[in-house]
Design an enzyme around this catalytic site. Structure first.
Site, PDB file in Angstrom:
ATOM      1  N   ARG A 107     -22.938   8.978  34.646  1.00 51.97           N
ATOM      2  CA  ARG A 107     -23.137   8.905  33.201  1.00 51.97           C
ATOM      3  C   ARG A 107     -21.845   8.657  32.441  1.00 51.97           C
ATOM      4  NH1 ARG A 107     -25.415   6.305  30.544  1.00 51.97           N
ATOM      5  NH2 ARG A 107     -27.196   6.786  31.854  1.00 51.97           N
ATOM      6  N   LYS A 142     -11.698   2.824  11.102  1.00 51.98           N
ATOM      7  CA  LYS A 142     -13.009   3.462  11.189  1.00 51.98           C
ATOM      8  C   LYS A 142     -13.492   3.322  12.634  1.00 51.98           C
ATOM      9  CE  LYS A 142     -14.206   2.684   6.355  1.00 51.98           C
ATOM     10  NZ  LYS A 142     -15.140   2.023   5.402  1.00 51.98           N
ATOM     11  N   LYS A 174      -3.539   1.657  -0.648  1.00 47.15           N
ATOM     12  CA  LYS A 174      -4.911   1.528  -1.112  1.00 47.15           C
ATOM     13  C   LYS A 174      -5.028   1.967  -2.569  1.00 47.15           C
ATOM     14  CE  LYS A 174      -8.216   2.273   1.843  1.00 47.15           C
ATOM     15  NZ  LYS A 174      -8.622   0.874   2.120  1.00 47.15           N
ATOM     16  N   GLU A 204      -3.843  -3.203  -1.154  1.00 47.55           N
ATOM     17  CA  GLU A 204      -5.236  -3.503  -1.491  1.00 47.55           C
ATOM     18  C   GLU A 204      -5.357  -3.766  -2.979  1.00 47.55           C
ATOM     19  OE1 GLU A 204      -8.652  -0.976   0.021  1.00 47.55           O
ATOM     20  OE2 GLU A 204      -8.669  -0.444  -2.115  1.00 47.55           O
ATOM     21  N   ASP A 225     -10.322  -6.696  -1.775  1.00 44.51           N
ATOM     22  CA  ASP A 225     -11.428  -5.778  -1.526  1.00 44.51           C
ATOM     23  C   ASP A 225     -12.664  -6.137  -2.335  1.00 44.51           C
ATOM     24  OD1 ASP A 225     -12.549  -3.463  -0.323  1.00 44.51           O
ATOM     25  OD2 ASP A 225     -12.251  -2.361  -2.190  1.00 44.51           O
TER      26      ASP A 225
END
Length: 302
Positions: A107, A142, A174, A204, A225
């Site tokens: 597994r 992410k 950001k 950004e 963005d």
């Protein structure tokens, strides 16, 4: 002359840590009690890992490590390599040895192989959509906790590129950084003053006005963005005008500001985004939403 592009490599030490942690999680405190209860210690077996659908293989060495760590007596024969494209019924690996060990490692080996092959396969679908353009699809931070390095490895196998690996290898300013700092250009200049000469600085922006302000501070890259195709095309034109280069020299120049598009990126939209002329298109979908590649392990001799 175009340089040869070699397949990515996953460091051996990274493989050991990832696989050991997964085996400890699965085997727990008493080991594989189902196998211990039903399979005699002296039994041996041979099994094949086969792809049940079309895709790109990734994670062979993690699968190999799973069997080796459980039992060094298991023989693992790779029948495909990471980066290979496979179809239904394609054999990926053959394992043979103590039957208990094969079943106990199965597994964990399949989990790594199916997940990473899924990431590589899904990335390949995105890359194919924009192969006619200059743009490249790139992953983000992410990622599943603990699996970032191996997921980013799978992205490269699928034809994508890697964004930063963490908060420490590049500067990405950001919207919240800008809000606290007080302005786009001010944030870029502060980053330039802080960063070492090998550290890239990206910022950004949400509007073309912010982009124009950012260009005055000379970042290495600008992340556009959630901009629509028309706005992205205008951003490319603004960047070209700012560079002072004609169109041919603009695309050939290595020192121009790179443009990265992000937001609302999926298989239905990435082609249109790429055709605007941006350099990179970042999406979390290739790591966070990739379906696993269906791979099975079937005992052939027992």
């Amino acid at each position: 002359m175009t340089a040869e592009i070699f397949r990515p490599v996953l460091p051996v030490l990274m493989i050991e840590d990832q696989v050991k942690a997964a085996l400890v999680e699965d085997l727990g405190r008493a080991g594989d009690i189902t196998t211990y209860a039903t399979i005699a210690p002296e039994r041996v077996a041979t099994a094949e890992m086969n792809s049940r659908e079309e895709g790109v293989v990734a994670g062979i060495e993690l699968a190999r490590a799973a069997f080796r760590i459980v039992d060094p007596a298991v023989v693992f024969e790779a029948m495909a390599a990471d980066g290979d494209r496979v179809g239904p019924g394609t054999p990926i690996a053959r394992v043979s040895g103590p039957a208990r060990s094969l079943l106990s490692a199965e597994r964990v080996a399949l989990n790594f192989l199916m997940h990473l092959s899924g990431v590589a396969s899904y990335t390949a679908r995105f890359a194919a959509e924009i192969a006619h353009t200059r743009a490249r699809v790139t992953c983000t931070r992410k990622t599943l906790p603990g699996l970032r390095a191996v997921e980013k490895y799978a992205v490269r196998l699928g034809g994508g590129s890697n964004h930063r690996f963490g908060l420490d290898d590049a500067i990405l300013i950001k919207d919240n950084h800008i809000a606290v700092c007080g302005g786009v250009a001010e944030a870029v200049r502060a980053a330039r003053a802080y960063a070492g000469h090998l550290v890239k600085v990206e910022v950004e922006v949400d509007t073309l006005e912010q982009m124009r302000e950012a260009l005055t501070a000379e970042p290495d890259a600008i992340l556009l963005d959630n901009m629509g195709p028309d706005t992205l095309r205008e951003a490319v034109a603004i960047n070209r005008d700012h560079s002072g280069l004609d169109e041919a020299r603009y695309w050939a120049a290595g020192r121009r500001v790179m443009l990265e598009a992000s937001g609302n990126v999926n298989l239905s939209t990435i082609r249109v985004i790429a055709e605007t002329g941006v350099d990179y298109i970042s999406t979390s979908k290739i790591t966070m939403a990739a379906p696993t590649l269906d791979i099975g392990l079937d005992v052939t001799i027992a």
